[in-house]
Design an enzyme around this catalytic site. Structure first.
Site, PDB file in Angstrom:
ATOM      1  N   HIS A  55       1.861   5.666   0.764  1.00  0.00           N
ATOM      2  CA  HIS A  55       1.276   5.442  -0.361  1.00  0.00           C
ATOM      3  C   HIS A  55       1.843   6.598  -1.323  1.00  0.00           C
ATOM      4  O   HIS A  55       2.108   7.724  -0.607  1.00  0.00           O
ATOM      5  CB  HIS A  55      -0.070   5.089  -0.720  1.00  0.00           C
ATOM      6  CG  HIS A  55      -0.562   3.753   0.112  1.00  0.00           C
ATOM      7  ND1 HIS A  55      -1.901   3.469  -0.263  1.00  0.00           N
ATOM      8  CD2 HIS A  55       0.115   2.810   0.766  1.00  0.00           C
ATOM      9  CE1 HIS A  55      -1.869   2.015   0.443  1.00  0.00           C
ATOM     10  NE2 HIS A  55      -0.900   2.058   0.853  1.00  0.00           N
ATOM     11  N   GLU A  57       0.349   8.643  -3.350  1.00  0.00           N
ATOM     12  CA  GLU A  57      -0.626  10.217  -3.243  1.00  0.00           C
ATOM     13  C   GLU A  57      -0.440  10.728  -1.923  1.00  0.00           C
ATOM     14  O   GLU A  57      -0.288  12.000  -1.654  1.00  0.00           O
ATOM     15  CB  GLU A  57      -1.989   9.420  -3.473  1.00  0.00           C
ATOM     16  CG  GLU A  57      -2.484   9.052  -4.632  1.00  0.00           C
ATOM     17  CD  GLU A  57      -2.418   7.516  -4.458  1.00  0.00           C
ATOM     18  OE1 GLU A  57      -2.764   6.735  -5.655  1.00  0.00           O
ATOM     19  OE2 GLU A  57      -1.642   6.859  -3.856  1.00  0.00           O
ATOM     20  N   CYS A  85      -6.382   3.877  -3.690  1.00  0.00           N
ATOM     21  CA  CYS A  85      -7.099   3.217  -2.677  1.00  0.00           C
ATOM     22  C   CYS A  85      -7.771   3.812  -1.744  1.00  0.00           C
ATOM     23  O   CYS A  85      -7.956   5.131  -2.034  1.00  0.00           O
ATOM     24  CB  CYS A  85      -5.959   2.395  -1.681  1.00  0.00           C
ATOM     25  SG  CYS A  85      -5.219   3.408  -0.384  1.00  0.00           S
ATOM     26  N   CYS A  88      -6.102   6.428   0.297  1.00  0.00           N
ATOM     27  CA  CYS A  88      -5.487   7.618  -0.371  1.00  0.00           C
ATOM     28  C   CYS A  88      -6.676   8.569  -1.064  1.00  0.00           C
ATOM     29  O   CYS A  88      -6.758   9.757  -0.976  1.00  0.00           O
ATOM     30  CB  CYS A  88      -4.690   7.017  -1.591  1.00  0.00           C
ATOM     31  SG  CYS A  88      -3.013   6.608  -1.161  1.00  0.00           S
TER      32      CYS A  88
END
Length: 159
Positions: A55, A57, A85, A88
């Site tokens: 992801h 991040e 999320c 993250c």
């Protein structure tokens, strides 16, 4: 540093567009900053790398960590086009990043079909006792436009 928010969020948004246009993954970007200096950026690379953990991040944290002498990012802030999320947010917390600025919400990502655990960062912070400070709605309209750009793609995939 409120006047710096648009500057760094624009970098995160541009990074997200770069990833989407490259077919790397979903419409998400991040910019990791320390004292007004960009340490690293990241976008969703799930499809590019066939790795569900890539992801935006996490990618930014991984890139920045290469130049760090510690796994802790005290004094840093991260700008994310969408609320991080659960995975993250946990990475941000464990990295000891001080603050998260985000545009759209985890619910916005869920509405697009992403497999989100619909738990807000505020709830995670409260339940987990996290130190991370949260600022929502930074350049929200521009971040929504990014989601709409992705939604209009003919071959989009929710990964």
């Amino acid at each position: 540093m409120a006047n710096e928010q648009p500057r760094f969020m624009k970098i995160a948004i541009a990074e997200a567009y770069r990833g989407v246009r490259g077919g790397h993954g979903g419409p998400f970007g991040a910019c990791l900053v320390h004292r007004g200096k960009v340490l690293a950026t990241g976008h969703n690379e799930v499809l590019q790398r066939n790795d569900p953990t890539r992801h935006a991040e996490v990618c930014a944290i991984i890139r920045a960590a290469k130049g760090m002498s510690s796994p802790h990012f005290k004094g840093c802030e991260i700008y994310s086009t969408t609320e991080p999320c659960v995975m993250c947010f946990a990475a941000i917390n464990w990295a000891q990043i001080d603050r998260v600025y985000f545009g759209t919400t985890v619910r916005d990502a869920e509405r697009l079909g992403f497999n989100e655990l619909v738990i807000s960062n505020r709830t995670l912070k409260r339940l987990g006792g996290s130190h991370v400070q949260l600022t929502a709605g930074v350049m929200k309209e521009e971040c929504r436009e990014l989601l709409e750009f992705w939604r209009a793609l003919p071959r989009r995939r929710t990964y």
